[in-house]
Write a protein that holds these residues in place. Sequence first.
Motif, PDB file in Angstrom:
ATOM      1  N   LEU A  42       0.828  -1.202   0.000  1.00 12.86           N
ATOM      2  CA  LEU A  42       0.000   0.000   0.000  1.00 12.86           C
ATOM      3  C   LEU A  42       0.868   1.261   0.000  1.00 12.86           C
ATOM      4  CD1 LEU A  42      -2.984   0.870   0.124  1.00 12.86           C
ATOM      5  CD2 LEU A  42      -2.777   0.891   2.596  1.00 12.86           C
ATOM      6  N   VAL A  43       1.933   1.279   0.780  1.00 11.96           N
ATOM      7  CA  VAL A  43       2.837   2.432   0.826  1.00 11.96           C
ATOM      8  C   VAL A  43       3.532   2.624  -0.522  1.00 11.96           C
ATOM      9  CG1 VAL A  43       4.977   3.285   1.875  1.00 11.96           C
ATOM     10  CG2 VAL A  43       3.161   2.380   3.323  1.00 11.96           C
ATOM     11  N   ILE A  44       3.953   1.529  -1.158  1.00 13.84           N
ATOM     12  CA  ILE A  44       4.597   1.627  -2.471  1.00 13.84           C
ATOM     13  C   ILE A  44       3.615   2.199  -3.496  1.00 13.84           C
ATOM     14  CG2 ILE A  44       5.594   0.301  -4.373  1.00 13.84           C
ATOM     15  CD1 ILE A  44       6.695  -1.637  -2.232  1.00 13.84           C
ATOM     16  N   GLY A  45       2.387   1.688  -3.513  1.00 10.14           N
ATOM     17  CA  GLY A  45       1.382   2.193  -4.454  1.00 10.14           C
ATOM     18  C   GLY A  45       1.056   3.662  -4.219  1.00 10.14           C
ATOM     19  N   LEU A  46       0.938   4.055  -2.953  1.00 12.19           N
ATOM     20  CA  LEU A  46       0.653   5.459  -2.654  1.00 12.19           C
ATOM     21  C   LEU A  46       1.832   6.354  -3.030  1.00 12.19           C
ATOM     22  CD1 LEU A  46      -1.245   5.098   0.745  1.00 12.19           C
ATOM     23  CD2 LEU A  46      -2.194   5.664  -1.509  1.00 12.19           C
ATOM     24  N   SER A  47       3.053   5.848  -2.915  1.00 13.97           N
ATOM     25  CA  SER A  47       4.225   6.625  -3.327  1.00 13.97           C
ATOM     26  C   SER A  47       4.209   6.860  -4.836  1.00 13.97           C
ATOM     27  CB  SER A  47       5.505   5.900  -2.933  1.00 13.97           C
ATOM     28  OG  SER A  47       5.613   5.794  -1.546  1.00 13.97           O
ATOM     29  N   LEU A  48       3.832   5.847  -5.602  1.00 15.55           N
ATOM     30  CA  LEU A  48       3.742   6.024  -7.051  1.00 15.55           C
ATOM     31  C   LEU A  48       2.617   6.990  -7.422  1.00 15.55           C
ATOM     32  CD1 LEU A  48       4.423   2.394  -8.293  1.00 15.55           C
ATOM     33  CD2 LEU A  48       5.914   4.371  -8.496  1.00 15.55           C
ATOM     34  N   LEU A  49       1.504   6.921  -6.714  1.00 11.71           N
ATOM     35  CA  LEU A  49       0.431   7.891  -6.953  1.00 11.71           C
ATOM     36  C   LEU A  49       0.890   9.305  -6.609  1.00 11.71           C
ATOM     37  CD1 LEU A  49      -2.716   5.939  -5.702  1.00 11.71           C
ATOM     38  CD2 LEU A  49      -2.133   6.559  -8.054  1.00 11.71           C
ATOM     39  N   ALA A  50       1.684   9.445  -5.544  1.00  8.47           N
ATOM     40  CA  ALA A  50       2.236  10.751  -5.196  1.00  8.47           C
ATOM     41  C   ALA A  50       3.180  11.239  -6.295  1.00  8.47           C
ATOM     42  CB  ALA A  50       2.974  10.679  -3.860  1.00  8.47           C
ATOM     43  N   GLY A  51       3.931  10.324  -6.903  1.00  8.53           N
ATOM     44  CA  GLY A  51       4.787  10.689  -8.027  1.00  8.53           C
ATOM     45  C   GLY A  51       3.980  11.210  -9.200  1.00  8.53           C
ATOM     46  N   ALA A  52       2.828  10.603  -9.467  1.00  9.80           N
ATOM     47  CA  ALA A  52       1.959  11.081 -10.543  1.00  9.80           C
ATOM     48  C   ALA A  52       1.436  12.481 -10.229  1.00  9.80           C
ATOM     49  CB  ALA A  52       0.795  10.102 -10.754  1.00  9.80           C
ATOM     50  N   VAL A  53       1.071  12.717  -8.978  1.00  9.72           N
ATOM     51  CA  VAL A  53       0.568  14.038  -8.585  1.00  9.72           C
ATOM     52  C   VAL A  53       1.683  15.083  -8.679  1.00  9.72           C
ATOM     53  CG1 VAL A  53      -0.331  15.376  -6.633  1.00  9.72           C
ATOM     54  CG2 VAL A  53      -1.299  13.136  -7.167  1.00  9.72           C
TER      55      VAL A  53
END
Length: 141
Positions: free
Chosen positions: A73-84
């Motif tokens: 979950l933390v890895i996925g949220l980090s990638l979403l933060a990268g998109a933002v």
Amino acid sequence: MAAEAHSEGASEPQRSRRFPTLTRDTARPEGGGRAASGGYPAPARQWPLLSVMGGVAAGLLLVALDAFRIGALVIGLSLLAGAVLRWALPSVGMLAVRSRFTDMLTYGVLGFVLVMLSLMVQPKPWIHVPFLDDIVHFTVR
């Protein structure tokens, strides 16, 4: 005199429109400039990339410590933060790899898929998607 003769009658040789066989340089992706000015130390200039990589490293550490669901979950949220970050900031340094749209799509899709998979992982999934049971039944059983 020679310059006048060159400008009056002589024309420059026609440049080929073909791509060169030897690539001499590549264009920096849109938004690939420094995230902070050159006066800051190198890590501070690349803070968007370092923040995403720090989140991914924290997620991998959680996975290594046997907290698979939270780590993924933390890895996925980090990638979403990268998109933002790629969408919101004009310059993100080395976080920019391709065009802005392609980077946002790549980071966003991979982040979303990781978040969804971490929420659906067995045992005791946090969310249940009904059509996935049908897909598993059709393909595996």
